[in-house]
Motif scaffolding. Sequence first.
Motif, PDB file in Angstrom:
ATOM      1  N   ARG A 151       0.834  -1.198   0.000  1.00 13.67           N
ATOM      2  CA  ARG A 151       0.000   0.000   0.000  1.00 13.67           C
ATOM      3  C   ARG A 151       0.879   1.263   0.000  1.00 13.67           C
ATOM      4  O   ARG A 151       0.582   2.242  -0.702  1.00 13.67           O
ATOM      5  CB  ARG A 151      -0.929  -0.025   1.214  1.00 13.67           C
ATOM      6  CG  ARG A 151      -1.807   1.214   1.402  1.00 13.67           C
ATOM      7  CD  ARG A 151      -2.662   1.532   0.178  1.00 13.67           C
ATOM      8  NE  ARG A 151      -3.519   0.455  -0.255  1.00 13.67           N
ATOM      9  CZ  ARG A 151      -4.779   0.294   0.109  1.00 13.67           C
ATOM     10  NH1 ARG A 151      -5.319   1.159   0.948  1.00 13.67           N
ATOM     11  NH2 ARG A 151      -5.487  -0.711  -0.379  1.00 13.67           N
ATOM     12  N   PRO A 173      -8.558  -3.185   4.896  1.00 13.66           N
ATOM     13  CA  PRO A 173      -8.279  -1.801   4.485  1.00 13.66           C
ATOM     14  C   PRO A 173      -7.034  -1.661   3.607  1.00 13.66           C
ATOM     15  O   PRO A 173      -6.815  -0.602   3.019  1.00 13.66           O
ATOM     16  CB  PRO A 173      -8.098  -1.067   5.823  1.00 13.66           C
ATOM     17  CG  PRO A 173      -8.802  -1.911   6.828  1.00 13.66           C
ATOM     18  CD  PRO A 173      -8.594  -3.309   6.361  1.00 13.66           C
ATOM     19  N   HIS A 199     -15.125  -1.955   4.221  1.00 11.50           N
ATOM     20  CA  HIS A 199     -13.747  -1.900   4.704  1.00 11.50           C
ATOM     21  C   HIS A 199     -12.801  -1.316   3.662  1.00 11.50           C
ATOM     22  O   HIS A 199     -11.578  -1.353   3.838  1.00 11.50           O
ATOM     23  CB  HIS A 199     -13.271  -3.294   5.107  1.00 11.50           C
ATOM     24  CG  HIS A 199     -13.790  -3.753   6.438  1.00 11.50           C
ATOM     25  ND1 HIS A 199     -15.062  -4.260   6.600  1.00 11.50           N
ATOM     26  CD2 HIS A 199     -13.209  -3.769   7.675  1.00 11.50           C
ATOM     27  CE1 HIS A 199     -15.240  -4.583   7.878  1.00 11.50           C
ATOM     28  NE2 HIS A 199     -14.137  -4.286   8.550  1.00 11.50           N
ATOM     29  N   GLY A 200     -13.355  -0.811   2.556  1.00 13.98           N
ATOM     30  CA  GLY A 200     -12.530  -0.119   1.577  1.00 13.98           C
ATOM     31  C   GLY A 200     -12.136  -0.904   0.354  1.00 13.98           C
ATOM     32  O   GLY A 200     -11.395  -0.397  -0.502  1.00 13.98           O
TER      33      GLY A 200
END
Length: 301
Positions: A151, A173, A199-200
Amino acid sequence: MTRVLLAGLCTLDILQLVEEYPAENEKVTARAQTVAAGGPATNAAATVAHLGGEPVLVTAAGRHPLAAGLHADLDRLGVHLVDLAADDAGAPPVSSIVVSAGTGNRTVVSTNGAARMLAVPDLGPLLSGVEAVQVDGHYPELATAVLTEARRRGIPALLDAGSWKPVIPSLLPLLDVVVCSADFRPPGVTGVAAFLAGHGVRWIAVSRGAEPLLRWTGDGFVEQPVPRTEVVDTLGAGDVLHGALTLAVARHWPLTDATFAEALDEAAAVATRSCASFGTRAWMSTSPLEGVRSGTEGTDQ
C-alpha cells in the motif's frame, strides 16, 4: 516479464485418485497418485510462472528432508522461493488428499503451518519491481507486513479469501481486490460484498465453482459465466484462479469495471482448464498424465 509477489502457505501435497472413497477400515488401490508443492499462495505462484509471469513466493519450507521436494518442484516451475524457515529442521505442513474419479470432488486432511512463527524480512528488496501482491491469510504477520508495504508503494494487493480467518478484518483496508469463495462467511455478516466494500475494498467477486462468478459493480452483483469442462479434479482450482487473476490485475492495473471483468474472464478460463486433469500440475503440460504415476505400480494391498 510481469513480476508479482505471493505470500502464504506452502505444503507438501500427496494426492490419490480413487474410484470411490474408501469406507472406514477399508483399503483401496489408487488409480493414480502425484506429489507436489501445494497451498493457496504456492499453487498461485506456480500458475503465475506457467502463464509467463515472474513469481516471488514468500513462505516457509524449511530444511527437513521432505522440504527438498518442495524446493525441487518450485525450482522446476520457475518460482523464486524466499524461504523464511530455511533453518527450521521441522517437517513442512503435509496435505493428504483423496480425489474421487467419479465426481472430481476431494477430501483433504492437512495442517496449515500455524505452528511456525516467522520473522518478517526486509520487504523493500523483495517488492522492488513487483506489480501486484497476493496473500492467502496464512502467517498473519507476514500478510500484514506485505500488504502494508504494498500500500505504501502503490502496488495493487489481492486476497485469496477461500475461507474466513481471524486476521482478515485487519487486512481488508489494505486490499484492492478480494475474490472469495461461496464458503467465505464473515461471522455475523449476511452481505459479504457490503462487508468488504465497507472496509474499503473496491474490486470484489465471488467464485462458485462451475456456476457464474458474481462480480461486484459498486451497485450490486452481475453474473459472469465461466467456461465449461469435463471435471476430473477440482483440487487447487481456486488457487489457480487467484494466481491467474493476480497476474491479470498486474497487467491491467489500474482497473476499470471493464478490465476487472476481463481479468476475471482470463483467470476463470485458466482455472477451468486446471479442472480437466488430475492433480495441480498436469494441466500445465501438453500431456495430461505428465507427473502422474499409475496407482497399479505400488505396494500390494
